[in-house]
Design an enzyme around this catalytic site. Structure first.
Site, PDB file in Angstrom:
ATOM      1  N   PHE A 140     -11.282  20.793  -7.245  1.00  0.00           N
ATOM      2  CA  PHE A 140     -10.197  19.680  -7.909  1.00  0.00           C
ATOM      3  C   PHE A 140     -10.668  18.422  -8.148  1.00  0.00           C
ATOM      4  O   PHE A 140     -11.412  17.969  -7.382  1.00  0.00           O
ATOM      5  CB  PHE A 140      -8.790  19.577  -7.230  1.00  0.00           C
ATOM      6  CG  PHE A 140      -7.889  18.750  -7.616  1.00  0.00           C
ATOM      7  CD1 PHE A 140      -7.162  19.043  -8.583  1.00  0.00           C
ATOM      8  CD2 PHE A 140      -7.862  17.464  -7.093  1.00  0.00           C
ATOM      9  CE1 PHE A 140      -6.080  18.151  -8.933  1.00  0.00           C
ATOM     10  CE2 PHE A 140      -7.004  16.433  -7.607  1.00  0.00           C
ATOM     11  CZ  PHE A 140      -6.299  16.913  -8.763  1.00  0.00           C
ATOM     12  N   ARG A 197      31.310 -37.111   1.344  1.00  0.00           N
ATOM     13  CA  ARG A 197      30.804 -35.932   1.455  1.00  0.00           C
ATOM     14  C   ARG A 197      31.794 -34.857   1.776  1.00  0.00           C
ATOM     15  O   ARG A 197      31.638 -33.633   1.120  1.00  0.00           O
ATOM     16  CB  ARG A 197      29.846 -36.124   2.725  1.00  0.00           C
ATOM     17  CG  ARG A 197      29.235 -34.608   3.109  1.00  0.00           C
ATOM     18  CD  ARG A 197      28.127 -34.438   2.271  1.00  0.00           C
ATOM     19  NE  ARG A 197      27.264 -33.304   2.604  1.00  0.00           N
ATOM     20  CZ  ARG A 197      26.329 -32.863   1.812  1.00  0.00           C
ATOM     21  NH1 ARG A 197      26.056 -33.465   0.598  1.00  0.00           N
ATOM     22  NH2 ARG A 197      25.774 -31.592   2.006  1.00  0.00           N
ATOM     23  N   GLU A 224      -3.237  20.503   0.390  1.00  0.00           N
ATOM     24  CA  GLU A 224      -3.948  21.912   0.412  1.00  0.00           C
ATOM     25  C   GLU A 224      -3.885  22.488   1.918  1.00  0.00           C
ATOM     26  O   GLU A 224      -3.673  23.690   1.848  1.00  0.00           O
ATOM     27  CB  GLU A 224      -5.379  21.613   0.075  1.00  0.00           C
ATOM     28  CG  GLU A 224      -6.092  22.845  -0.076  1.00  0.00           C
ATOM     29  CD  GLU A 224      -7.836  22.566  -0.809  1.00  0.00           C
ATOM     30  OE1 GLU A 224      -8.066  23.108  -1.906  1.00  0.00           O
ATOM     31  OE2 GLU A 224      -8.333  21.696  -0.097  1.00  0.00           O
ATOM     32  N   ASP A 260       0.721  -1.156   0.060  1.00  0.00           N
ATOM     33  CA  ASP A 260      -0.086  -0.113  -0.069  1.00  0.00           C
ATOM     34  C   ASP A 260       1.112   1.355  -0.115  1.00  0.00           C
ATOM     35  O   ASP A 260       1.978   1.145   0.277  1.00  0.00           O
ATOM     36  CB  ASP A 260      -0.945  -0.147   1.246  1.00  0.00           C
ATOM     37  CG  ASP A 260      -1.935   1.154   1.269  1.00  0.00           C
ATOM     38  OD1 ASP A 260      -2.305   1.434   0.198  1.00  0.00           O
ATOM     39  OD2 ASP A 260      -2.015   1.591   2.256  1.00  0.00           O
ATOM     40  N   THR A 270      -2.624   0.957  -4.429  1.00  0.00           N
ATOM     41  CA  THR A 270      -3.144   1.902  -3.585  1.00  0.00           C
ATOM     42  C   THR A 270      -4.366   2.381  -3.983  1.00  0.00           C
ATOM     43  O   THR A 270      -4.678   2.315  -5.383  1.00  0.00           O
ATOM     44  CB  THR A 270      -2.020   3.078  -3.551  1.00  0.00           C
ATOM     45  OG1 THR A 270      -2.490   4.281  -2.822  1.00  0.00           O
ATOM     46  CG2 THR A 270      -1.686   3.671  -5.148  1.00  0.00           C
TER      47      THR A 270
END
Length: 1494
Positions: free
Chosen positions: A791, A1323, A750, A616, A929
């Site tokens: 707006f 091994r 704003e 997000d 988002t």
């Protein structure tokens, strides 16, 4: 039916004329089917395009403007059966109207059943826990197998020694797992109970006809009775401790009492914002702010009490109250009233049809239709961050017909019905209609209800004293819960793949049992052997039955081949890993006292295989805190700031960033002190708080004081006036000394603009009835707001038409630079345009969000004509938005440029570094988002997801047609020379390499619905895989989950989702790993997550350190576990060859019990808990080590089979080395007794096998510390110790004195030593050759660690401890240097109000070996440079401007030809823009801007 309408009276106050574009959405197409997959629900119906979504349909604004539609819309989705997801059908809710007979059952109860408001995200209840948990656990095939073996062992015929003891391991693992699940689910239950018991004020003592209080199930009645009994008993026990008067105090909250009716009384909550509202229609309509019933009539002469309390923009002080308007109402004045009252209740008791009252700052308990609010215009403000992640406020409106309903008595007198659509998940669409008879005329009335009249569960009421509404959807019918999904049961990938390995081993086991059964049956059936002399008949009585019994006996004897101890060990390991994650102090977030909290303990290994992260934005990547940093006014730049993007640009240019940052911070601090002093000298602003100042520009203050030129002084004054007037914020005064004014806005940008105007002396005090009240340099002025054109993402600008104190009419407009430049008056301000464009370009390069400010003076006649057209458009029923936009566009022309602003959207600390580090590790990060496209793009540039060398593909389908989307997809697929075929998908599933950083894709929610269509999904997925970054914007929670599901299943990759709000729950649950951020905004995401962290930056440590460690440890543990059980089981199997497979034990039974319990358990468990190939610091310093997890190379099927073969080889060595000693005949010990019996032969085999196993585990362990070595040594010696101690007791029977007899033989020591060497030699040799000649990445890094090449990491930690840490989130602080810092750039036509408009330069790319513009990848771009002619210096620019000079210097170093590249909105392009008023859709940043201008 005749349906009337009513109109808004002419004397409506100005606020009703305000057009709220940003909060009005048109109804989408029916978006839900019956319950299918998440993707399936998103494919069938598209919604409106973004342009239409951002504004309301006719019915919604008709409600606000007073028009009630004459007819309900014909295509009401409530009548569409496909619209109903759960088959509930449309619902009709009645209020104070009896249900018709056909809606009642035989007992008089409603036939319609509505879900409760009580929700449960937990998987279990106390009653269902045991059966449900056992059901989940026995989905594990291994558990079923072990249960079958236990049942088998209870039949003695199969030779089990102790069936009860055999059941202990399974019982232990089931109990441990159940306890872990219970703890996890208990935490969810606690959070559920907290939510269900939140307070709400609900109307009681009235008849809600829609539900029946008696219609309660028997089980619920039993639970309620039990609860009441316990509570009653508890109260009686604690009665002696009651506080005197407590009973009266509890009762008083619900009793009637007189109250002041003239003003709202204050509600007792320390967390509420209180307001004083005296602007209601009349005194008797005011509402009490305490939960009491309807007030008594106010005595005459009772004065309004005065309170020193906060005031908001709606506090109409000294203006009187507006005149009462005669409007239609839901109230039937003829109905009698009773004893109804609003009672303090709990969320879980809220029912459909209830009247509820919600107070300021409270959370909404259900989906509620608003009837009335404390605002005279019926407006209220909500914060929807839990739904769409946005923290800006949105406006919702009460029904016009319900605004007179304010008290309990009013609710009793209402008489209406609501016809609602069925529950559906679309957050942006709702359709219903309210119907009633208007009294006394009995006229049938109807009012449409849209999403603008609905408050959704999970939202928070803000800046509104109260709202009163009715409940339409509750519990899991609410939109937020329908988007949340159910809590899934997650299992790690290794656990799922482990089932196949268990099946393989089981098949091997079946083959061994078949061989044993067949050979044993045949041997016993022959009769011509020694068995006839030693055996007195067989158990089965026949060869076939003997073989059958032997088969099941072998299944018990060889059961360790499918080890239950593995599952016990894995549970222990995962629990310890979860504890270490929880205890990691480097992931502890001190501000909220929150460590990293694992909520699912069994999937930590999945953290080491994550390839895609879905994040997000708001609250996850950003703080959502906007700060005004810079401005350009009349061609003069102002402001000092040092941003992360600026630091990155200087770093690539070869500048010492640390030194430059320190110097810049000192200069900013000095400038800040000077500016504050100058501001106080200019005007002692009581609303200026030093700590709130973000705009540091002392030269601005001196220019404002008139020390440069009168022209500049006037320009600065007009600029700040524009910021203070052109907005829609609500101001709130906090009393104090000095007082403080805070702003609530629909956009944080704003609020930042208005806050800066306040700091420099242009303070918005609030709204008056005439408009806005300002304090300008100590003088209070009132400006009348004539119109506000708000707006939206289509307009990309907002305007306010203001009548100034001198009676002039001025339109102030702010918007994206390209939008404003295209609307400037032609052939004027040429030099100012060029200079301002260059300044905005510099601001954008610093990662700031830019904005242009302009104005236009209107004459009276021009405004009168326009306003008449505007009112006609606002009253239109059809195509209202299009008409309003056309009218607004007509007035917003021939503007005069004032300047521009630059705002910083602050990221969370460490976000760019974390994203860069994850990208280096090969992890792809997608941003999903609910925010606007433009906002998401800005953040993408700021946090390194996007850079200016990427081609930005903006996927936006305007006509919402699948065919159009298909063409667009094909066009972009051709760029990568792919078609989206099945073969390409198969190749993509195998490829885990990160894509080249050449392209990024941005898609909005409406277009996403189209590309998730089954025909397009695969092509869209392959297109996204070719892109470095993907941003999905305006997506709903269900769409987020659909995207995660598409990638997870389509590419077969491991996914992680991270978010912080309820809107992220769906994708958190859909992903393999869900991470919730426990921020300060709520814990909804945390409730449903697998891991909870305090900040996004902790994700790098959780994934790259703990995830990688957990995955590698678990993969190695499982492989070694299968290896050790193969050795042990096959040594028993080889022995059966020499006893005709009659299932004789070669070991003493105590060996078999202790093998997995003591002899080999601790080394392998501690390998899984503590092993480290490199330290945490090196893991972060070399993130490329993580790619092995992405490619899933730590645990593979070839690795499984290699370990199995190694174990098979070593079992042969261990058994047959001992067998060779006894092959040639018997021998005796020193006491004359032979030692050739099976138990003593087992002593020859077992210690060697245990020694090999533990040493083998040590060889495969990277970290040899004292603890690991001690565990291996002790576990190995435990075999010797146990053999000696146990065989010393006569109770050991045939095993008595085995230790001294066997350990005293030189042959035993020789066999043991040779067996160990021969077992481990292959091994050891292979590992040596591999590390020397074919080293892995980790081998090289470990060698570099030994050489001291990473010692600087330890020194850095010491230095960090010695020096206080500075936050890198503020542009005023020194940012942390990032390995990859990119620079914001943005497609010109996709700009929001405040976008970065950066064109690429050679300075923004870096390669240590060249200066040709390469960024270190294969993608190289060459551009010519351009010398920039310096503009004429203005008088005010003679003063030093450090920040401006720094930026100018970095720009002048290398500068491309913007006109040649046509990339983004640059200075050269902006100066070429002429007046134009509409833009076409932009498909990518390559489109020429001239083609976008129509």
């Amino acid at each position: 039916m005749a349906i009337s309408s009513f109109e808004e009276p002419d004397d409506a106050p100005p606020p009703t004329k305000r057009l709220r574009w940003a909060t009005q959405r048109v109804k989408g197409k029916p978006g839900n089917r019956k319950r299918t997959s998440i993707i399936g629900r998103l494919q069938h119906k598209g919604s409106q395009n973004e342009k239409k979504r951002d504004s309301a349909g006719g019915e919604s604004i008709g409600t606000e403007l007073g028009g009630i539609q004459e007819q309900p819309e014909e295509d009401n989705p409530a009548d569409d059966p496909d619209h109903d997801r759960d088959g509930q059908g449309p619902r009709k809710i009645l209020f104070n109207i009896p249900l018709p007979p056909e809606a009642l059952d035989e007992e008089g109860h409603p036939l319609k059943y509505y879900r409760r408001n009580k929700i449960r995200t937990a998987k279990y209840t106390p009653l269902s826990f045991v059966p449900k948990n056992l059901w989940f656990q026995f989905h594990n095939i291994a558990n079923v197998y072990f249960l079958f073996l236990i049942i088998l062992a209870f039949f003695s015929i199969f030779g089990a020694s102790n069936p009860g003891l055999n059941a202990v391991p399974l019982i232990v693992i089931v109990v441990i797992t159940a306890a872990k699940d219970a703890i996890e689910d208990y935490r969810r239950t606690v959070l559920d109970n907290e939510l269900n018991n939140l307070p709400i004020h609900r109307l009681v003592e009235w008849n809600n006809v829609n539900v029946s209080a008696d219609d309660v199930s028997l089980w619920r009645r039993i639970k309620k009775a039990t609860t009441r009994m316990i509570v009653t008993a508890w109260k009686k026990v604690g009665k002696k401790n009651e506080v005197p008067g407590q009973e009266y105090a509890d009762r008083a909250a619900d009793m009637q009492r007189p109250s002041y009716e003239s003003a709202a009384t204050r509600r007792a909550s320390a967390f509420s914002a209180h307001t004083q509202r005296t602007s209601f229609a009349s005194a008797h309509e005011d509402i009490q702010m305490t939960p009491v019933p309807s007030p008594l009539p106010r005595p005459d002469g009772l004065d309004v009490p005065e309170h020193d309390r906060p005031k908001t923009a709606f506090s109409y002080e000294g203006e009187g109250t507006p005149a009462t308007r005669d409007v239609k109402s839901l109230i039937n004045p003829e109905m009698p009233t009773g004893k109804a009252r609003f009672h303090h209740d709990y969320w879980k008791n809220v029912q459909v049809g209830d009247f509820v009252r919600v107070y300021n700052d409270d959370q909404i308990p259900a989906d509620i239709i608003i009837l009335s609010t404390s605002d005279p215009d019926g407006a209220c403000y909500v914060e929807t961050k839990n739904l769409d992640g946005e923290t800006n406020l949105k406006v919702r409106h009460a029904l016009r017909s319900g605004r007179q309903i304010k008290h309990a008595r009013d609710c009793e007198r209402t008489e209406f019905s609501i016809e609602s659509e069925p529950p559906q998940a679309n957050l942006y669409q709702y359709s219903a209609v309210a119907r009633w008879q208007q009294h006394p005329t009995k006229e049938e009335m109807a009012e449409p209800i849209s999403i603008n009249n609905l408050l959704l569960r999970g939202c928070n009421l803000r800046n509104t004293s109260w709202i009163l509404g009715v409940v339409v959807f509750t519990g899991f019918d609410t939109k937020i819960m329908m988007n949340a999904g159910i809590t899934p049961s997650k299992r790690s990938r290794i656990s799922r793949e482990l089932n196949w390995n268990v099946i393989y081993n089981f098949l091997i086991l079946v083959v061994m049992c078949l061989v044993s059964g067949i050979i044993e049956g045949v041997t016993f059936g022959n009769g011509n052997n020694t068995i006839a002399w030693f055996e007195f008949g067989s158990i089965g009585g026949s060869p076939a039955m003997d073989g059958f019994i032997t088969f099941w006996a072998a299944l018990i004897l060889f059961q360790n081949l499918v080890p239950i101890s593995l599952y016990i060990s894995l549970e222990i390991i995962k629990t310890c890993q979860a504890f270490f994650i929880y205890s990691d102090t480097d992931m502890y977030y001190e501000p909220i006292d929150y460590p990293c909290t694992p909520k699912s303990w069994n999937i930590s290994d999945d953290l080491g295989q994550i390839e895609y992260i879905f994040s997000d934005k708001t609250g996850t990547l950003t703080q959502n805190v906007m700060e005004f940093k810079k401005a350009t006014i009349n061609g003069v730049p102002y402001g000092e700031a040092y941003t992360e993007a600026q630091a990155g640009m200087q770093k690539r240019a070869g500048i010492d960033v640390e030194k430059e940052a320190t110097r810049a911070r000192e200069e900013i601090a000095q400038a800040r002190v000077k500016m504050l002093g100058d501001l106080r000298e200019l005007h002692d602003n009581p609303y200026l708080h030093d700590e709130d100042l973000t705009f540091v520009a002392p030269d601005f203050v001196t220019d404002l004081a008139g020390e440069s030129t009168p022209e500049q002084q006037d320009a600065n004054d007009q600029f700040m006036l524009a910021l203070a007037l052109c907005h829609t914020v609500i101001s709130e005064t906090i009393p104090g000394d000095p007082p403080k004014i805070e702003f609530k806005a629909q956009s944080p940008d704003e609020a930042a603009l208005v806050a800066t105007a306040r700091d420099v002396g242009y303070t918005v005090l609030g709204n008056s009835e005439d408009g806005i009240r300002l304090n300008v340099q100590g003088q209070e002025r009132s400006y009348k707001v004539l119109n506000t054109l708000e707006f939206n993402s289509t307009r990309k600008r907002m305007s306010a038409i203001i009548r100034m104190p001198d009676n002039r009419i001025i339109l102030f407009c702010k918007g994206a630079d390209s939008i404003i430049y295209s609307r400037l008056k032609p052939n004027e301000q040429a030099e100012l345009r060029k200079t301002t464009a260059e300044h905005l370009e510099m601001f954008a390069r610093e990662g700031l969000r830019t904005l242009c400010i302009a104005q236009k003076e209107l004459n009276e006649e021009e405004y009168r004509v326009w306003n008449a057209e505007h009112e006609i458009a606002a009253a239109a029923i059809q195509d209202r938005e299009e008409k309003l936009e056309a009218v607004s566009d007509a007035i917003e022309r021939d503007l005069t440029l004032l300047g521009g602003t630059a705002i910083e959207d602050r990221l969370q600390e460490g976000v760019p570094d974390t994203i860069a580090l994850l990208a280096e590790a090969g992890i792809k990060l997608w941003v999903l988002t609910g925010d606007k496209v433009e906002t998401a793009i800005n953040i993408g540039f700021s946090c390194n997801l996007l850079n200016n060398d990427m081609e930005l593909i903006v996927f936006k389908i305007e006509d919402e047609q699948v065919a159009t989307a298909e063409k667009e997809l094909e066009k972009h697929l051709q760029t990568f020379n792919i078609t989206g075929s099945d073969e390409e998908l198969k190749a993509a599933r195998k490829s885990h390499h990160p894509p080249a950083p050449t392209h990024a894709i941005v898609v909005d929610g409406d277009s996403l619905k189209l590309v998730l269509d089954p025909k397009l999904r695969q092509r869209f997925l392959l297109l996204c895989k070719q892109c470095k970054s993907v941003l999905c914007c305006r997506v709903s929670p269900a769409q987020k989950a659909a995207v995660v599901q598409m990638v997870k299943n389509g590419l077969d990759v491991m996914t992680l989702s991270i978010g912080d709000g309820a809107n992220d729950v769906a994708m958190i649950q859909e992903a393999d790993i869900g991470v919730g951020i426990a921020g300060e905004e709520g814990r909804q995401a945390v409730m449903s997550s697998d891991y909870a962290i305090g900040q996004f930056r902790f994700l790098q440590r959780l994934v790259l350190v703990h995830g990688r460690w957990s995955y590698r440890r678990l993969a190695e543990t499982i492989a070694n576990f299968f290896y050790k059980n193969i050795i042990w089981t096959f040594t028993i199997f080889w022995y059966q060859i020499f006893c005709d497979f009659d299932m004789t034990y070669v070991y003493d039974y105590s060996y078999i019990l202790l093998f997995n319990l003591a002899f080999t358990s601790l080394p392998i468990i501690f390998m899984g808990i503590l092993d480290q190939d490199v330290s945490d610091k090196v893991s972060l310093a070399v993130p490329q080590l993580y790619r092995k997890g992405i490619e899933r190379k730590e645990w593979t099927q070839p690795k499984f089979w290699l370990y199995m073969l190694d174990g098979l080889y070593q079992s042969i060595i261990c058994f047959f080395m001992a067998w060779l000693v006894f092959r040639d005949g018997n021998f005796v010990s020193t006491n004359g007794l032979n030692i050739d019996d099976r138990l003593r032969f087992g002593v020859y085999v077992a210690p060697a096998a245990v020694f090999c196993i533990n040493t083998y585990i040590l060889l495969n362990t990277y970290r040899w510390d004292w603890l690991m070595v001690i565990l291996v040594v002790v576990s190995t010696l435990l075999v010797w110790f146990w053999t000696g101690v146990y065989s010393a007791f006569e109770s050991s029977e045939y095993f008595y004195r085995s230790a001294p007899q066997v350990f005293g033989q030189p042959t035993w020591w020789a066999v043991t030593c040779l067996s160990i060497i021969l077992c481990l030699m292959p091994r050891f040799c292979i590992k040596t050759i591999q590390k020397v000649y074919f080293p892995y990445d980790i081998d090289i890094v470990r060698e570099q660690v030994r050489q001291g090449k990473f010692d600087y990491l330890d020194k850095a930690v010491i230095a960090d401890d010695a020096v206080p840490k500075e936050s890198s989130t503020s542009s005023s602080d020194t940012p942390k240097p990032s390995k990859h810092t990119y620079y914001p750039s943005l497609d010109e036509d996709q700009r929001p109000i405040y976008p970065p408009s950066v064109a690429p330069t050679a300075a923004t790319t870096y390669n240590g070996r060249s200066q040709n513009g390469s960024d270190g990848t294969e993608f190289t771009r060459h551009r010519p440079s351009l010398e920039v002619t310096q503009p004429p210096v203005r008088p005010s620019m003679d003063r030093p401007r450090p920040s401006f000079d720094r930026m100018r210097a970095s720009m002048d170093r290398v500068r491309p030809s913007f006109e040649a590249s046509n990339d983004f909105t640059s200075a050269a392009l902006l100066t070429r823009l002429e007046s134009s008023h509409s833009f076409g859709p932009v498909r990518s940043r390559r489109n020429e801007i001239s083609s976008d201008l129509r």
